[in-house]
Scaffold this motif. Sequence first.
Motif, PDB file in Angstrom:
ATOM      1  N   ARG A   1     -20.119   5.986 -88.618  1.00  0.00           N
ATOM      2  CA  ARG A   1     -20.242   5.133 -89.801  1.00  0.00           C
ATOM      3  C   ARG A   1     -18.916   4.460 -90.143  1.00  0.00           C
ATOM      4  O   ARG A   1     -18.861   3.254 -90.394  1.00  0.00           O
ATOM      5  CB  ARG A   1     -20.741   5.983 -90.971  1.00  0.00           C
ATOM      6  CG  ARG A   1     -21.093   5.207 -92.223  1.00  0.00           C
ATOM      7  CD  ARG A   1     -21.648   6.151 -93.284  1.00  0.00           C
ATOM      8  NE  ARG A   1     -22.002   5.450 -94.498  1.00  0.00           N
ATOM      9  CZ  ARG A   1     -23.180   4.867 -94.703  1.00  0.00           C
ATOM     10  NH1 ARG A   1     -24.102   4.907 -93.769  1.00  0.00           N
ATOM     11  NH2 ARG A   1     -23.443   4.252 -95.843  1.00  0.00           N
ATOM     12  N   ASP A   2     -17.841   5.231 -90.159  1.00  0.00           N
ATOM     13  CA  ASP A   2     -16.531   4.676 -90.514  1.00  0.00           C
ATOM     14  C   ASP A   2     -16.099   3.601 -89.528  1.00  0.00           C
ATOM     15  O   ASP A   2     -15.523   2.581 -89.920  1.00  0.00           O
ATOM     16  CB  ASP A   2     -15.479   5.784 -90.578  1.00  0.00           C
ATOM     17  CG  ASP A   2     -15.679   6.711 -91.764  1.00  0.00           C
ATOM     18  OD1 ASP A   2     -16.495   6.371 -92.653  1.00  0.00           O
ATOM     19  OD2 ASP A   2     -15.035   7.773 -91.809  1.00  0.00           O
ATOM     20  N   PHE A   3     -16.374   3.833 -88.236  1.00  0.00           N
ATOM     21  CA  PHE A   3     -15.982   2.861 -87.221  1.00  0.00           C
ATOM     22  C   PHE A   3     -16.722   1.545 -87.423  1.00  0.00           C
ATOM     23  O   PHE A   3     -16.134   0.463 -87.337  1.00  0.00           O
ATOM     24  CB  PHE A   3     -16.255   3.407 -85.817  1.00  0.00           C
ATOM     25  CG  PHE A   3     -16.002   2.413 -84.728  1.00  0.00           C
ATOM     26  CD1 PHE A   3     -14.715   2.129 -84.312  1.00  0.00           C
ATOM     27  CD2 PHE A   3     -17.047   1.738 -84.116  1.00  0.00           C
ATOM     28  CE1 PHE A   3     -14.468   1.194 -83.312  1.00  0.00           C
ATOM     29  CE2 PHE A   3     -16.824   0.803 -83.114  1.00  0.00           C
ATOM     30  CZ  PHE A   3     -15.519   0.540 -82.721  1.00  0.00           C
ATOM     31  N   ALA A   4     -18.036   1.627 -87.701  1.00  0.00           N
ATOM     32  CA  ALA A   4     -18.828   0.411 -87.916  1.00  0.00           C
ATOM     33  C   ALA A   4     -18.331  -0.354 -89.134  1.00  0.00           C
ATOM     34  O   ALA A   4     -18.194  -1.584 -89.102  1.00  0.00           O
ATOM     35  CB  ALA A   4     -20.298   0.772 -88.077  1.00  0.00           C
ATOM     36  N   LEU A   5     -18.045   0.366 -90.207  1.00  0.00           N
ATOM     37  CA  LEU A   5     -17.572  -0.291 -91.434  1.00  0.00           C
ATOM     38  C   LEU A   5     -16.241  -0.995 -91.210  1.00  0.00           C
ATOM     39  O   LEU A   5     -16.048  -2.141 -91.624  1.00  0.00           O
ATOM     40  CB  LEU A   5     -17.443   0.743 -92.553  1.00  0.00           C
ATOM     41  CG  LEU A   5     -18.758   1.153 -93.227  1.00  0.00           C
ATOM     42  CD1 LEU A   5     -18.548   2.392 -94.091  1.00  0.00           C
ATOM     43  CD2 LEU A   5     -19.313   0.014 -94.070  1.00  0.00           C
ATOM     44  N   LYS A   6     -15.314  -0.312 -90.541  1.00  0.00           N
ATOM     45  CA  LYS A   6     -13.996  -0.903 -90.322  1.00  0.00           C
ATOM     46  C   LYS A   6     -14.052  -2.046 -89.316  1.00  0.00           C
ATOM     47  O   LYS A   6     -13.283  -3.005 -89.407  1.00  0.00           O
ATOM     48  CB  LYS A   6     -13.013   0.181 -89.865  1.00  0.00           C
ATOM     49  CG  LYS A   6     -12.681   1.186 -90.954  1.00  0.00           C
ATOM     50  CD  LYS A   6     -11.767   2.287 -90.447  1.00  0.00           C
ATOM     51  CE  LYS A   6     -11.460   3.297 -91.546  1.00  0.00           C
ATOM     52  NZ  LYS A   6     -10.624   4.414 -91.054  1.00  0.00           N
TER      53      LYS A   6
ATOM     54  N   LEU B   1     -25.923  -4.745 -84.576  1.00  0.00           N
ATOM     55  CA  LEU B   1     -26.777  -4.427 -83.426  1.00  0.00           C
ATOM     56  C   LEU B   1     -25.962  -4.395 -82.135  1.00  0.00           C
ATOM     57  O   LEU B   1     -26.260  -3.614 -81.225  1.00  0.00           O
ATOM     58  CB  LEU B   1     -27.918  -5.432 -83.318  1.00  0.00           C
ATOM     59  CG  LEU B   1     -28.988  -5.110 -82.263  1.00  0.00           C
ATOM     60  CD1 LEU B   1     -29.579  -3.722 -82.480  1.00  0.00           C
ATOM     61  CD2 LEU B   1     -30.094  -6.160 -82.279  1.00  0.00           C
ATOM     62  N   THR B   2     -24.931  -5.225 -82.055  1.00  0.00           N
ATOM     63  CA  THR B   2     -24.052  -5.187 -80.883  1.00  0.00           C
ATOM     64  C   THR B   2     -23.367  -3.835 -80.774  1.00  0.00           C
ATOM     65  O   THR B   2     -23.317  -3.234 -79.691  1.00  0.00           O
ATOM     66  CB  THR B   2     -23.001  -6.311 -80.959  1.00  0.00           C
ATOM     67  OG1 THR B   2     -23.657  -7.582 -80.943  1.00  0.00           O
ATOM     68  CG2 THR B   2     -22.035  -6.235 -79.777  1.00  0.00           C
ATOM     69  N   LEU B   3     -22.825  -3.332 -81.880  1.00  0.00           N
ATOM     70  CA  LEU B   3     -22.169  -2.023 -81.859  1.00  0.00           C
ATOM     71  C   LEU B   3     -23.166  -0.926 -81.491  1.00  0.00           C
ATOM     72  O   LEU B   3     -22.856  -0.043 -80.685  1.00  0.00           O
ATOM     73  CB  LEU B   3     -21.546  -1.713 -83.223  1.00  0.00           C
ATOM     74  CG  LEU B   3     -20.304  -2.511 -83.620  1.00  0.00           C
ATOM     75  CD1 LEU B   3     -19.809  -2.068 -84.997  1.00  0.00           C
ATOM     76  CD2 LEU B   3     -19.185  -2.334 -82.596  1.00  0.00           C
TER      77      LEU B   3
END
Length: 237
Positions: free
Chosen positions: A182-187, A169-171
């Motif tokens: 999506r990739d940024f959140a996962l990493k 939720l912060t991101l």
Amino acid sequence: MEETIENVNILLCEDDENLGMLLREYLEAKGYSADLCVDGEEGFNAFRDGHYDLCILDVMMPKMDGFTLAKRIREMDQDIPFIFLTAKTLIEDVRAGFEIGADDYITKPFRMDVVVLRIEAILRRVRGKSNKAETIRPIGIYTFDTQKQLLTAGDKVVAKLTTKEAELLTLLSNKPNELLPRDFALKSIWIDDNYFNARSMDVYITKLRKHLKGDPNVEILNVHGKGYKLVVSEQPQ
């Protein structure tokens, strides 16, 4: 112990591929995530489509020079910090870089550990200015306390979020109404973007939607193949 700042994504634009790859590998060894682009046009496209915390820009690049790239990046994000890398040492060039809004100007040749020290100093300064203001975030009828991991509506506690829920939720709330790749959140949260972590993130997105369902003006959209977007609509007057 050497200090590192986690979850920092860096856009590195350097037309000398050997130097660029060496610097990217050094940054990654220090715990940063870095995307390397070899010309200014590629760098502009990467910034437009990605999510970055800091930019390192070579001044002399084909297709678009670093000064022009910095100006175009500033049009998209007025707060993004950036560092110029250059072999140009004339005071006029240094002045031009700082007038554009550079946070630092490093001349070649340089020591890579010095680059990392400069990055850490900039990020500490930037985050020091913003951390206090960003602890409490309004999201429609809700208030999200990023430190306490609490989601409230007025005096009512809606949810005590888990660490993963709060990080996600912060991101999302860093830039409401904008795409969270999506990739940024996962990493950033799970370190690795494999299938199992991707499925885990989908589960947490579903949980966050349930927490936020009390406000019809707030929703988390799935942008197919790209990521998620926290949409906060203005309530009609």
